[in-house]
Design a protein around this motif. Sequence first.
Motif, PDB file in Angstrom:
ATOM      1  N   GLY A 199      41.484  44.196  42.160  1.00 11.40           N
ATOM      2  CA  GLY A 199      41.793  43.966  40.759  1.00 11.40           C
ATOM      3  C   GLY A 199      40.565  43.528  39.985  1.00 11.40           C
ATOM      4  O   GLY A 199      39.428  43.695  40.434  1.00 11.40           O
ATOM      5  N   SER A 200      40.838  42.945  38.822  1.00  8.12           N
ATOM      6  CA  SER A 200      39.745  42.488  37.974  1.00  8.12           C
ATOM      7  C   SER A 200      40.111  41.147  37.349  1.00  8.12           C
ATOM      8  O   SER A 200      41.265  40.724  37.393  1.00  8.12           O
ATOM      9  N   PHE A 201      39.110  40.512  36.769  1.00  4.10           N
ATOM     10  CA  PHE A 201      39.310  39.234  36.095  1.00  4.10           C
ATOM     11  C   PHE A 201      38.395  39.180  34.887  1.00  4.10           C
ATOM     12  O   PHE A 201      37.377  39.859  34.832  1.00  4.10           O
ATOM     13  N   GLN A 202      38.781  38.372  33.909  1.00  2.69           N
ATOM     14  CA  GLN A 202      37.921  38.131  32.761  1.00  2.69           C
ATOM     15  C   GLN A 202      38.426  36.922  31.998  1.00  2.69           C
ATOM     16  O   GLN A 202      39.599  36.581  32.063  1.00  2.69           O
ATOM     17  N   GLY A 203      37.507  36.282  31.299  1.00  5.93           N
ATOM     18  CA  GLY A 203      37.846  35.132  30.480  1.00  5.93           C
ATOM     19  C   GLY A 203      36.596  34.622  29.786  1.00  5.93           C
ATOM     20  O   GLY A 203      35.473  34.901  30.211  1.00  5.93           O
ATOM     21  N   THR A 204      36.797  33.885  28.713  1.00  4.62           N
ATOM     22  CA  THR A 204      35.688  33.332  27.948  1.00  4.62           C
ATOM     23  C   THR A 204      35.815  31.816  27.929  1.00  4.62           C
ATOM     24  O   THR A 204      36.901  31.287  27.683  1.00  4.62           O
ATOM     25  N   LEU A 205      34.712  31.152  28.196  1.00  3.57           N
ATOM     26  CA  LEU A 205      34.690  29.694  28.275  1.00  3.57           C
ATOM     27  C   LEU A 205      33.625  29.109  27.361  1.00  3.57           C
ATOM     28  O   LEU A 205      32.590  29.741  27.129  1.00  3.57           O
TER      29      LEU A 205
END
Length: 166
Positions: free
Chosen positions: A104-110
């Motif tokens: 799968g994949s992942f993403q996010g902004t911090l």
Amino acid sequence: MLIAWRPLMATIALGLAWGVAASSDATNYYSSLDAVAVTMETRALGTGRGAGQASRDGSRTAFRGHFAGLAAPATRVTVRLGNGVGVPGREIAALPVAPSLRAGSFQGTLALSAAQLAGLSSGHVYVRIDTETAPEGALWGWLLPHPAGRPGATSQPPQLHRDGGR
């Protein structure tokens, strides 16, 4: 002995300007996510590969990546800060990941703190993917500055092929 101050000062100023420009270019970071055996019991569970990326844009840092070939479904993806490259550390934040997937994949902004940004620039920030059978991390990867522009470097981050290899 006479010193030509003007050329010397121009050379120093140019060197300082180049150093600042070179250090400010490091806003993209890449990692190969590889299997890590935390204990002898988890050594057999260490399968899979992945790639991760972090991109700084002002005060925000975007994280994204993908993985495949896990021995068990992924349960969590975390961004973490250690005391050095290859040194495990504490969790900064968890990133969304679809449960029950072996690929799968992942993403996010911090919004990272100054200390966390310094850690990212130093290669101390890493991504860890936990699975049902390896809750302390199946895949790990330290995010390092992109080497584009250096002799012999590629201009693209590591790619993950469909079979989980590179």
